[in-house]
Design a protein around this motif. Structure first.
Motif, PDB file in Angstrom:
ATOM      1  N   MET A   1       0.827  -1.200   0.000  1.00  0.00           N
ATOM      2  CA  MET A   1       0.000   0.000   0.000  1.00  0.00           C
ATOM      3  C   MET A   1       0.867   1.258   0.000  1.00  0.00           C
ATOM      4  N   ARG A   2       2.015   1.192   0.666  1.00  0.00           N
ATOM      5  CA  ARG A   2       2.933   2.334   0.665  1.00  0.00           C
ATOM      6  C   ARG A   2       3.433   2.600  -0.758  1.00  0.00           C
ATOM      7  N   MET A   3       3.720   1.538  -1.505  1.00  0.00           N
ATOM      8  CA  MET A   3       4.170   1.675  -2.892  1.00  0.00           C
ATOM      9  C   MET A   3       3.062   2.286  -3.755  1.00  0.00           C
ATOM     10  N   LEU A   4       1.821   1.886  -3.522  1.00  0.00           N
ATOM     11  CA  LEU A   4       0.713   2.461  -4.283  1.00  0.00           C
ATOM     12  C   LEU A   4       0.576   3.957  -4.018  1.00  0.00           C
ATOM     13  N   LYS A   5       0.761   4.368  -2.777  1.00  0.00           N
ATOM     14  CA  LYS A   5       0.697   5.798  -2.454  1.00  0.00           C
ATOM     15  C   LYS A   5       1.829   6.558  -3.134  1.00  0.00           C
ATOM     16  N   MET A   6       3.024   5.938  -3.180  1.00  0.00           N
ATOM     17  CA  MET A   6       4.140   6.570  -3.889  1.00  0.00           C
ATOM     18  C   MET A   6       3.817   6.744  -5.368  1.00  0.00           C
ATOM     19  N   GLU A   7       3.231   5.711  -5.975  1.00  0.00           N
ATOM     20  CA  GLU A   7       2.902   5.785  -7.396  1.00  0.00           C
ATOM     21  C   GLU A   7       1.886   6.892  -7.653  1.00  0.00           C
TER      22      GLU A   7
ATOM     23  N   LEU B   1       5.057  -5.678  -7.249  1.00  0.00           N
ATOM     24  CA  LEU B   1       3.626  -5.971  -7.130  1.00  0.00           C
ATOM     25  C   LEU B   1       2.800  -4.688  -7.054  1.00  0.00           C
ATOM     26  N   GLY B   2       3.340  -3.664  -6.388  1.00  0.00           N
ATOM     27  CA  GLY B   2       2.643  -2.385  -6.344  1.00  0.00           C
ATOM     28  C   GLY B   2       2.523  -1.760  -7.718  1.00  0.00           C
ATOM     29  N   ARG B   3       3.574  -1.872  -8.518  1.00  0.00           N
ATOM     30  CA  ARG B   3       3.545  -1.335  -9.879  1.00  0.00           C
ATOM     31  C   ARG B   3       2.514  -2.070 -10.742  1.00  0.00           C
ATOM     32  N   TYR B   4       2.497  -3.379 -10.670  1.00  0.00           N
ATOM     33  CA  TYR B   4       1.527  -4.154 -11.461  1.00  0.00           C
ATOM     34  C   TYR B   4       0.095  -3.840 -11.035  1.00  0.00           C
ATOM     35  N   LEU B   5      -0.126  -3.744  -9.721  1.00  0.00           N
ATOM     36  CA  LEU B   5      -1.465  -3.444  -9.235  1.00  0.00           C
ATOM     37  C   LEU B   5      -1.865  -2.026  -9.601  1.00  0.00           C
ATOM     38  N   PHE B   6      -0.946  -1.088  -9.509  1.00  0.00           N
ATOM     39  CA  PHE B   6      -1.249   0.303  -9.836  1.00  0.00           C
ATOM     40  C   PHE B   6      -1.634   0.454 -11.303  1.00  0.00           C
ATOM     41  N   VAL B   7      -0.866  -0.155 -12.187  1.00  0.00           N
ATOM     42  CA  VAL B   7      -1.126  -0.026 -13.623  1.00  0.00           C
ATOM     43  C   VAL B   7      -2.506  -0.563 -13.981  1.00  0.00           C
TER      44      VAL B   7
ATOM     45  N   GLY C   1     -11.867 -16.364 -23.731  1.00  0.00           N
ATOM     46  CA  GLY C   1     -10.563 -17.018 -23.746  1.00  0.00           C
ATOM     47  C   GLY C   1      -9.418 -16.020 -23.844  1.00  0.00           C
ATOM     48  N   ALA C   2      -9.610 -14.995 -24.693  1.00  0.00           N
ATOM     49  CA  ALA C   2      -8.569 -13.978 -24.846  1.00  0.00           C
ATOM     50  C   ALA C   2      -8.360 -13.213 -23.545  1.00  0.00           C
ATOM     51  N   LEU C   3      -9.447 -12.903 -22.851  1.00  0.00           N
ATOM     52  CA  LEU C   3      -9.333 -12.167 -21.587  1.00  0.00           C
ATOM     53  C   LEU C   3      -8.634 -13.011 -20.518  1.00  0.00           C
ATOM     54  N   ILE C   4      -8.999 -14.281 -20.440  1.00  0.00           N
ATOM     55  CA  ILE C   4      -8.346 -15.180 -19.473  1.00  0.00           C
ATOM     56  C   ILE C   4      -6.864 -15.318 -19.795  1.00  0.00           C
ATOM     57  N   PHE C   5      -6.548 -15.445 -21.075  1.00  0.00           N
ATOM     58  CA  PHE C   5      -5.145 -15.553 -21.491  1.00  0.00           C
ATOM     59  C   PHE C   5      -4.372 -14.293 -21.118  1.00  0.00           C
ATOM     60  N   GLY C   6      -4.982 -13.126 -21.333  1.00  0.00           N
ATOM     61  CA  GLY C   6      -4.312 -11.875 -21.004  1.00  0.00           C
ATOM     62  C   GLY C   6      -4.037 -11.739 -19.517  1.00  0.00           C
ATOM     63  N   VAL C   7      -5.024 -12.086 -18.685  1.00  0.00           N
ATOM     64  CA  VAL C   7      -4.844 -12.007 -17.231  1.00  0.00           C
ATOM     65  C   VAL C   7      -3.768 -12.994 -16.781  1.00  0.00           C
ATOM     66  N   ALA C   8      -3.779 -14.202 -17.347  1.00  0.00           N
ATOM     67  CA  ALA C   8      -2.767 -15.201 -16.992  1.00  0.00           C
ATOM     68  C   ALA C   8      -1.370 -14.713 -17.359  1.00  0.00           C
ATOM     69  N   CYS C   9      -1.241 -14.085 -18.522  1.00  0.00           N
ATOM     70  CA  CYS C   9       0.055 -13.529 -18.929  1.00  0.00           C
ATOM     71  C   CYS C   9       0.508 -12.458 -17.951  1.00  0.00           C
ATOM     72  N   TYR C  10      -0.429 -11.658 -17.475  1.00  0.00           N
ATOM     73  CA  TYR C  10      -0.089 -10.573 -16.547  1.00  0.00           C
ATOM     74  C   TYR C  10       0.417 -11.134 -15.224  1.00  0.00           C
ATOM     75  N   VAL C  11      -0.217 -12.203 -14.745  1.00  0.00           N
ATOM     76  CA  VAL C  11       0.209 -12.828 -13.491  1.00  0.00           C
ATOM     77  C   VAL C  11       1.600 -13.437 -13.649  1.00  0.00           C
ATOM     78  N   VAL C  12       1.807 -14.164 -14.745  1.00  0.00           N
ATOM     79  CA  VAL C  12       3.122 -14.765 -14.999  1.00  0.00           C
ATOM     80  C   VAL C  12       4.179 -13.678 -15.145  1.00  0.00           C
ATOM     81  N   SER C  13       3.821 -12.595 -15.811  1.00  0.00           N
ATOM     82  CA  SER C  13       4.754 -11.485 -15.993  1.00  0.00           C
ATOM     83  C   SER C  13       5.178 -10.898 -14.657  1.00  0.00           C
ATOM     84  N   ALA C  14       4.237 -10.782 -13.721  1.00  0.00           N
ATOM     85  CA  ALA C  14       4.572 -10.257 -12.397  1.00  0.00           C
ATOM     86  C   ALA C  14       5.576 -11.162 -11.685  1.00  0.00           C
TER      87      ALA C  14
END
Length: 236
Positions: free
Chosen positions: A2-8, A81-87, A211-224
């Motif tokens: 949460m501190r990282m989110l406030k910084m962002e 994780l703060g950056r990924y969540l913020f974006v 399917g495309a949306l699930i694939f995109g979210v899965a890619c985002y998690v793996v990317s993190a």
């Protein structure tokens, strides 16, 4: 985290105001050219994912902010994780806001509260709403995939070096599926044609969108997870 989110939020304060003006200008131009607002939420989400992930890396390199930030009570895990969540949170919030405005304008157009020329462009019927939902799914998937590819590269190399590699990486990822299909031969081409034919049906389009949306979210998690590993090993 949460501190990282406030910084962002503090770092991005001025940029978010500039982004709002950019979105407004783009939305007006798109509506005038397309004659419809149904695709705006999806396009805005995709644009937000790309611009926020890219700009975040730019701010990290200003005045050695990335190195100075680690002297504060935040870990590298919090940063990633703060950056990924913020974006994704900001892109989603902006997209939802645009969707609300689109629905409000449609209601005002149907209630004859707008000039006829404007009302014709903003009013939504059932087909337009369905198109907007599918566009939102596919554009969201593309936004997730683009951010999933670029953010680990930014965390690994920083923006200066990353901008030298990302064009080649994106180009390779765009060409790679066609190369794979070419190597697999006629059977793969026939299967692709059948898939495209199925996608033209309502059931197929729905399946591909989900399917495309699930694939995109899965890619985002793996990317993190990948970014966590590369950022922990990076020397700042």
């Amino acid at each position: 985290m949460m501190r990282m989110l406030k910084m962002e939020l503090a770092v991005f304060g001025q940029y978010l105001r500039q982004l709002a003006l950019t979105i407004l200008f783009m939305a007006v131009c798109f509506t005038a050219g397309k004659g419809s607002t149904s695709a705006l939420p999806g396009i805005i989400f995709m644009m937000g994912m790309f611009s926020l992930s890219n700009s975040a890396s730019h701010y990290d390199e200003q005045n050695d902010w990335a190195a100075f930030r680690l002297t504060m009570p935040v870990s590298r895990r919090d940063v990633v994780l703060g950056r990924y969540l913020f974006v994704v949170a900001v892109a989603l919030a902006v997209s939802l806001l645009v969707a609300v405005v689109v629905c409000l304008l449609s209601w005002m157009g149907e209630a004859s509260l707008l000039p006829e020329l404007v009302a014709n462009a903003v009013c939504l019927d059932a087909d337009m709403i369905q198109t907007g939902v599918f566009t939102l799914a596919f554009c969201s998937a593309m936004g997730f995939v683009i951010a999933s590819v670029s953010m680990p590269v930014f965390f690994k190399f920083g923006q200066t070096k990353a901008t030298q590699w990302l064009p080649f990486i994106m180009m390779f990822l765009g060409v790679a599926p066609f190369m794979v299909v070419g190597f697999m031969g006629e059977d793969a081409i026939m299967a692709m044609q059948q898939a495209l034919s199925f996608a033209e049906t309502p059931e197929g389009l729905t399946s591909f969108a989900v399917g495309a949306l699930i694939f995109g979210v899965a890619c985002y998690v793996v990317s993190a997870l990948v970014s966590l590993r590369v950022y922990k090993a990076r020397d700042l």
